[in-house]
Design an enzyme around this catalytic site. Structure first.
Site, PDB file in Angstrom:
ATOM      1  N   TYR A  57      31.106  30.976  39.742  1.00  0.00           N
ATOM      2  CA  TYR A  57      30.514  30.599  40.885  1.00  0.00           C
ATOM      3  C   TYR A  57      29.504  31.077  41.241  1.00  0.00           C
ATOM      4  O   TYR A  57      31.169  31.681  42.483  1.00  0.00           O
ATOM      5  CB  TYR A  57      31.356  29.319  41.389  1.00  0.00           C
ATOM      6  N   HIS A 116      37.535  29.102  31.295  1.00  0.00           N
ATOM      7  CA  HIS A 116      36.026  28.362  30.882  1.00  0.00           C
ATOM      8  C   HIS A 116      35.368  28.019  30.287  1.00  0.00           C
ATOM      9  O   HIS A 116      34.092  26.972  30.363  1.00  0.00           O
ATOM     10  CB  HIS A 116      35.243  29.198  32.315  1.00  0.00           C
TER      11      HIS A 116
END
Length: 272
Positions: A57, A116
């Site tokens: 992010y 992820h």
């Protein structure tokens, strides 16, 4: 607030705080820092305790903002999840990734560390050799995965020295891929928490008549009902994101809503 219970008795709130787009998307956007920090501060003040972030992010900047926001908050109050990106799933890459996340977050340990996305180039056995070490050395409390299909999840379970705590997947009233491919039923049968991301389709969830009717009868928003539909299911939590304090409050309150069997059936049928 509804909760789910992990294998060791630890409880997680049904509604956590997602942080994707806080401080940027694939790269930092520092012009949004003030807005992001205000949202994080508001969320912590109103009672959010589970914060979900990732090194991907804003290329690590979101973790930096979370780290700033939690300064002065008792660490024991918080449950912090972060994720290692696919390009860092080698043995050394996992360790370096975690060290970077800990530094940016300003903590000595993360509660939950996720893969992820699965990698097509790094063997999962190599990744878990490192992940298991992160638990043994105390830098990580629990391990989990994200976006894993059923075969990948089963392989992860076989390689993990501790129970896989969660599989974080896209799941909403209108996104049922991981129900159809068997992942969500498998998780529910085996006590693996399903963490639903994009629970309202990034604010684009279509409000159909049935959803509007349930929301209107209860005097809440359709999006609150969409979140409640998720967390009224066994073993499901969700991590909506918002920069708006009113929406943050509504999302948190959705975790208190108990839907009837009839309401659940009507809403579930929307994805058929």
């Amino acid at each position: 607030m509804r909760t789910v219970t992990l294998f060791d008795g630890t409880t997680l709130p049904a509604i956590g705080l997602g942080t994707w787009t806080m401080g940027g998307e694939s790269r930092p956007d520092r012009s949004q820092d003030k807005r992001a920090l205000a949202a994080l501060a508001a969320a912590l003040k109103m009672g959010y305790t589970h914060i979900d972030t990732a090194e991907m992010y804003a290329n690590g900047h979101t973790e930096e903002l979370v780290g700033q926001a939690i300064q002065g908050v008792e660490r024991e109050r918080l449950f912090i999840t972060t994720k290692v990106r696919p390009g860092n799933l080698s043995y050394r890459g996992v360790h370096n990734s975690l060290d970077g996340s800990l530094r940016r977050l300003g903590v000595e340990m993360v509660d939950l560390f996720l893969i992820h996305w699965p990698s097509s180039s790094t063997p999962l056995a190599e990744t878990f050799r490192a992940l298991n070490e992160t638990v043994r050395d105390g830098r990580v409390r629990y391990l989990g995965v994200s976006n894993f299909d059923l075969g990948e999840l089963k392989e992860a379970q076989a390689l993990c020295e501790t129970p896989i705590v969660t599989n974080q997947v896209p799941y909403s009233l209108t996104t049922r891929t991981y129900t159809q491919n068997g992942v969500i039923p498998y998780c529910q049968e085996r006590g693996i928490v399903v963490t639903a991301y994009s629970p309202v389709e990034v604010g684009r969830l279509r409000v159909r008549e049935e959803l509007a009717a349930v929301a209107g009868a209860r005097g809440v928003t359709p999006y609150q009902i969409a979140l409640a539909w998720l967390v009224n299911q066994p073993g499901v939590i969700t991590i909506p994101m918002s920069h708006d304090a009113a929406h943050l409050r509504q999302n948190l309150e959705a975790g208190e809503l108990a839907l009837s069997a009839g309401e659940m059936a009507a809403l579930t049928a929307l994805g058929a």
